[in-house]
Design a protein around this motif. Structure first.
Motif, mmCIF file in Angstrom:
data_model
loop_
_atom_site.group_PDB
_atom_site.id
_atom_site.type_symbol
_atom_site.label_atom_id
_atom_site.label_comp_id
_atom_site.label_asym_id
_atom_site.label_seq_id
_atom_site.Cartn_x
_atom_site.Cartn_y
_atom_site.Cartn_z
ATOM 1 N N LYS A 142 26.044 58.632 75.237
ATOM 2 C CA LYS A 142 24.702 58.759 75.498
ATOM 3 C C LYS A 142 23.867 57.276 75.322
ATOM 4 N N ASN A 143 24.875 56.279 75.003
ATOM 5 C CA ASN A 143 24.360 54.878 74.722
ATOM 6 C C ASN A 143 23.018 54.765 73.746
ATOM 7 N N THR A 144 23.394 55.421 72.785
ATOM 8 C CA THR A 144 22.160 55.523 71.436
ATOM 9 C C THR A 144 22.546 55.192 70.372
ATOM 10 N N VAL A 145 21.727 54.472 69.560
ATOM 11 C CA VAL A 145 21.899 54.184 68.177
ATOM 12 C C VAL A 145 20.817 54.765 67.353
ATOM 13 N N SER A 146 21.206 55.189 66.148
ATOM 14 C CA SER A 146 20.247 55.621 65.251
ATOM 15 C C SER A 146 20.322 54.961 63.729
ATOM 16 N N LEU A 147 19.180 54.702 63.125
ATOM 17 C CA LEU A 147 19.191 54.457 61.651
ATOM 18 C C LEU A 147 18.623 55.492 61.002
ATOM 19 N N GLN A 148 19.398 56.136 60.061
ATOM 20 C CA GLN A 148 18.653 56.966 59.013
ATOM 21 C C GLN A 148 18.374 56.101 57.799
ATOM 22 N N THR A 149 17.189 56.210 57.571
ATOM 23 C CA THR A 149 16.628 55.515 56.329
ATOM 24 C C THR A 149 16.267 56.297 55.191
ATOM 25 N N ASN A 150 16.622 56.083 54.353
ATOM 26 C CA ASN A 150 16.363 57.012 52.794
ATOM 27 C C ASN A 150 15.779 56.173 51.651
ATOM 28 N N SER A 151 15.235 56.655 51.020
ATOM 29 C CA SER A 151 14.961 55.961 49.498
ATOM 30 C C SER A 151 14.181 54.530 50.209
ATOM 31 N N LEU A 152 13.227 54.990 50.964
ATOM 32 C CA LEU A 152 12.384 53.837 51.485
ATOM 33 C C LEU A 152 11.594 53.175 50.434
ATOM 34 N N LYS A 153 11.405 51.857 50.547
ATOM 35 C CA LYS A 153 10.577 50.948 49.318
ATOM 36 C C LYS A 153 9.420 50.383 50.141
ATOM 37 N N PRO A 154 8.436 49.899 49.640
ATOM 38 C CA PRO A 154 7.524 49.068 50.345
ATOM 39 C C PRO A 154 7.881 47.783 50.976
ATOM 40 N N GLU A 155 8.922 47.331 50.339
ATOM 41 C CA GLU A 155 9.443 46.293 51.017
ATOM 42 C C GLU A 155 10.366 46.343 52.295
ATOM 43 N N ASP A 156 10.621 47.752 52.495
ATOM 44 C CA ASP A 156 11.174 47.905 53.971
ATOM 45 C C ASP A 156 10.338 47.759 55.020
ATOM 46 N N THR A 157 9.001 47.741 54.771
ATOM 47 C CA THR A 157 7.871 47.588 55.828
ATOM 48 C C THR A 157 8.263 46.609 56.498
ATOM 49 N N MET B 35 24.111 43.947 72.032
ATOM 50 C CA MET B 35 25.206 42.614 72.277
ATOM 51 C C MET B 35 26.248 43.099 72.923
ATOM 52 N N MET B 36 26.434 42.469 74.417
ATOM 53 C CA MET B 36 27.603 42.709 75.219
ATOM 54 C C MET B 36 27.840 41.630 76.189
ATOM 55 N N ARG B 37 29.134 41.047 76.318
ATOM 56 C CA ARG B 37 29.430 40.103 77.251
ATOM 57 C C ARG B 37 28.737 38.913 77.083
ATOM 58 N N GLY B 38 28.518 38.494 75.857
ATOM 59 C CA GLY B 38 27.721 37.549 75.316
ATOM 60 C C GLY B 38 26.263 37.319 75.666
ATOM 61 N N GLN B 39 25.812 38.472 75.973
ATOM 62 C CA GLN B 39 24.256 38.591 76.190
ATOM 63 C C GLN B 39 23.766 39.645 75.151
ATOM 64 N N SER B 40 22.327 39.253 74.776
ATOM 65 C CA SER B 40 21.778 39.945 73.863
ATOM 66 C C SER B 40 20.533 40.743 74.264
ATOM 67 N N TYR B 41 20.321 41.954 74.068
ATOM 68 C CA TYR B 41 19.212 42.660 74.645
ATOM 69 C C TYR B 41 18.227 43.308 73.564
ATOM 70 N N TRP B 42 17.127 43.350 73.557
ATOM 71 C CA TRP B 42 16.066 43.825 72.667
ATOM 72 C C TRP B 42 15.245 44.869 72.967
ATOM 73 N N GLY B 43 14.954 45.935 72.254
ATOM 74 C CA GLY B 43 13.783 46.656 72.395
ATOM 75 C C GLY B 43 12.441 46.206 72.056
ATOM 76 N N GLN B 44 11.632 46.843 72.091
ATOM 77 C CA GLN B 44 9.908 46.422 71.830
ATOM 78 C C GLN B 44 9.668 46.574 70.567
ATOM 79 N N GLY B 45 10.338 47.339 69.491
ATOM 80 C CA GLY B 45 10.253 47.275 68.392
ATOM 81 C C GLY B 45 9.315 48.836 67.997
ATOM 82 N N THR B 46 9.566 49.041 66.721
ATOM 83 C CA THR B 46 8.984 50.174 66.165
ATOM 84 C C THR B 46 8.474 50.011 64.843
ATOM 85 N N GLN B 47 7.240 50.116 64.372
ATOM 86 C CA GLN B 47 6.677 49.807 63.243
ATOM 87 C C GLN B 47 7.018 50.990 62.077
ATOM 88 N N VAL B 48 7.524 50.506 60.967
ATOM 89 C CA VAL B 48 7.808 51.142 59.850
ATOM 90 C C VAL B 48 6.883 50.730 58.505
#
Length: 115
Positions: free
Chosen positions: A75-90, A98-111
């Motif tokens: 599905k070309n998806t990646v997930s990040l399960q974040t546990n025991s979150l701390k204020p400094e993870d904000t 990253m593929m074939r020497g190129q990098s692509y970024w998403g728009q970001g999501t606030q935690v």
């Protein structure tokens, strides 16, 4: 054209959990690395975790044992399960492909980790 769309951010109390997801679309080469990075105001964007198309992972020391990265190559998806979150993870969390020497970024999501 490659596009990355993140989801799953939000406000959580210290000790809580969130699951971030990122979906990549477009021409995706089979061999690639996907990852999560984060950035806070006035600081450089930093690596959180990466995973190769073969399943090899790397983690920042600050999140080892608390965060888990995973992916679904079909599905070309990646997930990040974040546990025991701390204020400094904000931070704004960004998905990266990253593929074939190129990098692509998403728009970001606030935690935000706060009581």
């Amino acid at each position: 054209q490659v596009q990355l769309v993140e989801s799953g951010g939000g406000l959580v109390q210290p000790g809580g959990s969130l699951r971030l997801s990122c979906a990549a679309s477009g021409s995706i080469f089979s061999f690639n690395i996907m990852g999560w990075y984060r950035q806070t105001p006035g600081k450089q964007r930093e690596l959180v975790a990466t995973i190769t198309s073969g399943g090899s992972t790397t983690y920042a020391d600050s999140v080892k044992g608390r965060f888990t990265i995973s992916r679904d190559n079909t599905k070309n998806t990646v997930s990040l399960q974040t546990n025991s979150l701390k204020p400094e993870d904000t931070a704004v969390y960004y998905c990266k492909l990253m593929m074939r020497g190129q990098s692509y970024w998403g728009q970001g999501t606030q935690v935000t980790v706060s009581s």
